[in-house]
Design a protein around this motif. Structure first.
Motif, PDB file in Angstrom:
ATOM      1  N   VAL A  49       0.838  -1.209   0.000  1.00  0.00           N
ATOM      2  CA  VAL A  49       0.000   0.000   0.000  1.00  0.00           C
ATOM      3  C   VAL A  49       0.873   1.260   0.000  1.00  0.00           C
ATOM      4  N   ASP A  50       2.160   1.104   0.340  1.00  0.00           N
ATOM      5  CA  ASP A  50       3.098   2.231   0.272  1.00  0.00           C
ATOM      6  C   ASP A  50       3.625   2.444  -1.150  1.00  0.00           C
ATOM      7  N   GLY A  51       3.184   1.627  -2.102  1.00  0.00           N
ATOM      8  CA  GLY A  51       3.585   1.797  -3.491  1.00  0.00           C
ATOM      9  C   GLY A  51       4.780   0.945  -3.899  1.00  0.00           C
ATOM     10  N   ARG A  52       5.333   0.209  -2.959  1.00  0.00           N
ATOM     11  CA  ARG A  52       6.495  -0.630  -3.276  1.00  0.00           C
ATOM     12  C   ARG A  52       6.037  -1.901  -4.010  1.00  0.00           C
ATOM     13  N   LEU A  53       6.662  -2.177  -5.145  1.00  0.00           N
ATOM     14  CA  LEU A  53       6.332  -3.385  -5.900  1.00  0.00           C
ATOM     15  C   LEU A  53       6.902  -4.597  -5.166  1.00  0.00           C
ATOM     16  N   ALA A  54       6.024  -5.514  -4.743  1.00  0.00           N
ATOM     17  CA  ALA A  54       6.487  -6.660  -3.960  1.00  0.00           C
ATOM     18  C   ALA A  54       6.761  -7.874  -4.839  1.00  0.00           C
ATOM     19  N   GLY A  55       6.014  -7.991  -5.929  1.00  0.00           N
ATOM     20  CA  GLY A  55       6.178  -9.149  -6.793  1.00  0.00           C
ATOM     21  C   GLY A  55       5.045  -9.224  -7.770  1.00  0.00           C
ATOM     22  N   ALA A  56       4.757 -10.427  -8.253  1.00  0.00           N
ATOM     23  CA  ALA A  56       3.678 -10.578  -9.220  1.00  0.00           C
ATOM     24  C   ALA A  56       3.063 -11.967  -9.107  1.00  0.00           C
ATOM     25  N   GLU A  57       1.802 -12.053  -9.507  1.00  0.00           N
ATOM     26  CA  GLU A  57       1.128 -13.353  -9.583  1.00  0.00           C
ATOM     27  C   GLU A  57       1.156 -13.832 -11.033  1.00  0.00           C
ATOM     28  N   ALA A  58       1.599 -15.071 -11.221  1.00  0.00           N
ATOM     29  CA  ALA A  58       1.614 -15.671 -12.556  1.00  0.00           C
ATOM     30  C   ALA A  58       0.209 -16.145 -12.897  1.00  0.00           C
ATOM     31  N   LEU A  59      -0.312 -15.696 -14.035  1.00  0.00           N
ATOM     32  CA  LEU A  59      -1.659 -16.077 -14.454  1.00  0.00           C
ATOM     33  C   LEU A  59      -1.595 -16.692 -15.852  1.00  0.00           C
ATOM     34  N   LEU A  60      -2.194 -17.844 -15.965  1.00  0.00           N
ATOM     35  CA  LEU A  60      -2.091 -18.645 -17.176  1.00  0.00           C
ATOM     36  C   LEU A  60      -2.969 -18.095 -18.299  1.00  0.00           C
ATOM     37  N   ARG A  61      -2.431 -18.079 -19.509  1.00  0.00           N
ATOM     38  CA  ARG A  61      -3.175 -17.680 -20.706  1.00  0.00           C
ATOM     39  C   ARG A  61      -2.946 -18.724 -21.785  1.00  0.00           C
ATOM     40  N   TRP A  62      -3.986 -19.004 -22.546  1.00  0.00           N
ATOM     41  CA  TRP A  62      -3.872 -19.937 -23.666  1.00  0.00           C
ATOM     42  C   TRP A  62      -3.893 -19.128 -24.939  1.00  0.00           C
ATOM     43  N   ASN A  63      -2.781 -19.167 -25.644  1.00  0.00           N
ATOM     44  CA  ASN A  63      -2.662 -18.445 -26.901  1.00  0.00           C
ATOM     45  C   ASN A  63      -3.101 -19.381 -28.023  1.00  0.00           C
ATOM     46  N   HIS A  64      -4.410 -19.418 -28.273  1.00  0.00           N
ATOM     47  CA  HIS A  64      -4.998 -20.388 -29.192  1.00  0.00           C
ATOM     48  C   HIS A  64      -4.806 -19.921 -30.638  1.00  0.00           C
ATOM     49  N   PRO A  65      -4.368 -20.857 -31.543  1.00  0.00           N
ATOM     50  CA  PRO A  65      -4.070 -20.441 -32.923  1.00  0.00           C
ATOM     51  C   PRO A  65      -5.276 -19.804 -33.632  1.00  0.00           C
ATOM     52  N   GLN A  66      -6.488 -20.264 -33.337  1.00  0.00           N
ATOM     53  CA  GLN A  66      -7.655 -19.653 -33.994  1.00  0.00           C
ATOM     54  C   GLN A  66      -8.364 -18.620 -33.116  1.00  0.00           C
ATOM     55  N   ARG A  67      -8.376 -18.909 -31.797  1.00  0.00           N
ATOM     56  CA  ARG A  67      -9.252 -18.099 -30.943  1.00  0.00           C
ATOM     57  C   ARG A  67      -8.539 -16.950 -30.232  1.00  0.00           C
ATOM     58  N   GLY A  68      -7.226 -16.881 -30.393  1.00  0.00           N
ATOM     59  CA  GLY A  68      -6.494 -15.835 -29.676  1.00  0.00           C
ATOM     60  C   GLY A  68      -6.333 -16.185 -28.205  1.00  0.00           C
ATOM     61  N   LEU A  69      -6.191 -15.198 -27.348  1.00  0.00           N
ATOM     62  CA  LEU A  69      -5.965 -15.461 -25.921  1.00  0.00           C
ATOM     63  C   LEU A  69      -7.253 -15.953 -25.255  1.00  0.00           C
ATOM     64  N   VAL A  70      -7.197 -17.165 -24.716  1.00  0.00           N
ATOM     65  CA  VAL A  70      -8.377 -17.740 -24.062  1.00  0.00           C
ATOM     66  C   VAL A  70      -8.203 -17.598 -22.550  1.00  0.00           C
ATOM     67  N   SER A  71      -9.277 -17.202 -21.861  1.00  0.00           N
ATOM     68  CA  SER A  71      -9.231 -16.958 -20.425  1.00  0.00           C
ATOM     69  C   SER A  71      -9.175 -18.271 -19.631  1.00  0.00           C
ATOM     70  N   PRO A  72      -8.415 -18.271 -18.528  1.00  0.00           N
ATOM     71  CA  PRO A  72      -8.353 -19.491 -17.715  1.00  0.00           C
ATOM     72  C   PRO A  72      -9.719 -19.889 -17.142  1.00  0.00           C
ATOM     73  N   ALA A  73     -10.597 -18.915 -16.956  1.00  0.00           N
ATOM     74  CA  ALA A  73     -11.930 -19.239 -16.426  1.00  0.00           C
ATOM     75  C   ALA A  73     -12.627 -20.253 -17.334  1.00  0.00           C
ATOM     76  N   GLU A  74     -12.261 -20.232 -18.630  1.00  0.00           N
ATOM     77  CA  GLU A  74     -12.907 -21.119 -19.589  1.00  0.00           C
ATOM     78  C   GLU A  74     -12.299 -22.520 -19.590  1.00  0.00           C
ATOM     79  N   PHE A  75     -10.955 -22.602 -19.439  1.00  0.00           N
ATOM     80  CA  PHE A  75     -10.352 -23.924 -19.610  1.00  0.00           C
ATOM     81  C   PHE A  75      -9.848 -24.573 -18.320  1.00  0.00           C
ATOM     82  N   ILE A  76      -9.616 -23.794 -17.246  1.00  0.00           N
ATOM     83  CA  ILE A  76      -9.131 -24.422 -16.002  1.00  0.00           C
ATOM     84  C   ILE A  76     -10.146 -25.449 -15.460  1.00  0.00           C
ATOM     85  N   PRO A  77     -11.458 -25.143 -15.453  1.00  0.00           N
ATOM     86  CA  PRO A  77     -12.394 -26.146 -14.947  1.00  0.00           C
ATOM     87  C   PRO A  77     -12.334 -27.475 -15.715  1.00  0.00           C
ATOM     88  N   VAL A  78     -12.172 -27.394 -17.051  1.00  0.00           N
ATOM     89  CA  VAL A  78     -12.064 -28.625 -17.844  1.00  0.00           C
ATOM     90  C   VAL A  78     -10.741 -29.321 -17.539  1.00  0.00           C
TER      91      VAL A  78
END
Ligand code: C2E
Ligand code: CA
Ligand code: CA
Ligand code: CA
Length: 279
Positions: A49-78
């Motif tokens: 909250v003091d503005g210091r960058l502490a790190g980052a969360e890695a978030l998965l993305r699927w770079n689909h050849p036809q569909r472009g970037l697919v959200s994890p909400a769509e494929f993580i459950p499957v």
């Protein structure tokens, strides 16, 4: 015969059939994607909250050849239902640790932590601890700056086994955050037994802060709980200055959200950090 006919019709709900067919197709597509390395990680800054960058969360993305970037909400459950989350999660851990090792070697990024989401399937495999240790050794990532994000439902599946794994990893310096806190079946009776470093307040409560819901009260309770249990509290999904002011006033130590930055590809995050350091 008539009754049987009716039952038959009831079973062939066309919508359900479509859903099953879609998920079978998605599963095949996911297997192919894993083999062809179509996944990428984006990184969302986690900030004090003091503005210091502490790190980052890695978030998965699927770079689909036809569909472009697919959200994890769509494929993580499957991926969870089919068990594909295990090799996929292993890929995420290895890729995130490679990135963490790279950060550790850079002047402006040396102190950054990497937060990695771990699914229940992956965590409860008997060889999970060994796999994390192997990935750390292989990538050279500093264990003390790796933070695993676990969910309440994951912990509850086997509290004793979970505690044991967490302590083994903690011995080498790995940290733990409890993700989406407040949305699951939290029980105060086990929370104090777990070596958790951080509680992450779910985005849904932050959104409710200025609304009709109990968001503000829940944020207060979680901050008090964090203080009592000696855990830092991070607010997820902070989008507005008003939400930021509230979480600061209530005593959250850190946050992530669109207000500061969306998840970014590694190169964009590096530019972002360089720009801040320069300006
Ligand atoms: P999560 O772990 O709760 O991740 C935070 C989600 O909130 C991310 O969505 C992030 O982009 C989004 N977010 C962050 N700040 C804001 C904001 O200010 N406003 C809004 N509206 N959203 C914000 P994303 O990347 O779509 O991921 C969704 C979920 O998919 C994650 O929720 C997590 O449960 C799962 N996930 C993502 N990557 C992985 C992974 O590598 N492994 C596993 N097992 N699950 C993952
Ligand atoms: Ca998370
Ligand atoms: Ca979360
Ligand atoms: Ca969430």
């Amino acid at each position: 015969a008539k009754a049987a006919g009716r039952n038959t019709i009831a079973c062939f709900d066309p919508e359900m059939q479509l859903r099953v067919a879609a998920s079978v197709a998605l599963e095949a597509d996911l297997r192919r994607a894993l083999a062809q390395e179509e996944f990428v990680l984006h990184y969302q800054p986690q900030v004090g909250v003091d503005g210091r960058l502490a790190g980052a969360e890695a978030l998965l993305r699927w770079n689909h050849p036809q569909r472009g970037l697919v959200s994890p909400a769509e494929f993580i459950p499957v991926a969870e239902d089919t068990g594909l989350i295990v090799p996929l999660g292993q890929w995420v851990l290895r890729s995130a640790c490679r990135q963490l090792a790279q950060w550790a070697g850079g002047a402006a990024t040396a102190a950054l932590e990497m937060a990695v989401n771990v699914s229940a399937h992956q965590f409860h495999r008997p060889d999970f601890v060994g796999q994390v240790l192997a990935v750390l050794a292989e990538t050279g990532a500093p264990a003390g700056r790796l933070k695993l994000e676990l969910t309440e439902s994951l912990l509850l599946k086997d509290v004793a086994g979970t505690v044991e794994k967490m302590f083994l990893l903690r011995e080498v310096g790995v940290g733990f955050a409890l993700d989406d806190f407040g949305t699951g079946y939290s029980s105060l009776s086990y929370l104090h037994r777990l070596p958790l470093d951080q509680l992450k307040i779910d985005r849904s409560f932050i959104q409710e802060i200025s609304g009709e819901g109990h968001g503000a009260a829940i944020v207060r309770i979680i901050v008090a709980l964090g203080q009592a249990l000696d855990m830092t509290v991070l607010a997820e999904g902070v989008e507005t200055a008003a939400q930021f002011d509230f979480i600061v006033a209530e005593g959250c130590q850190a946050y992530q959200g669109y207000l500061y930055s969306r998840p970014l590809p590694a190169e964009r995050l590096a530019e972002f950090i360089a720009a801040r350091a320069g300006g």
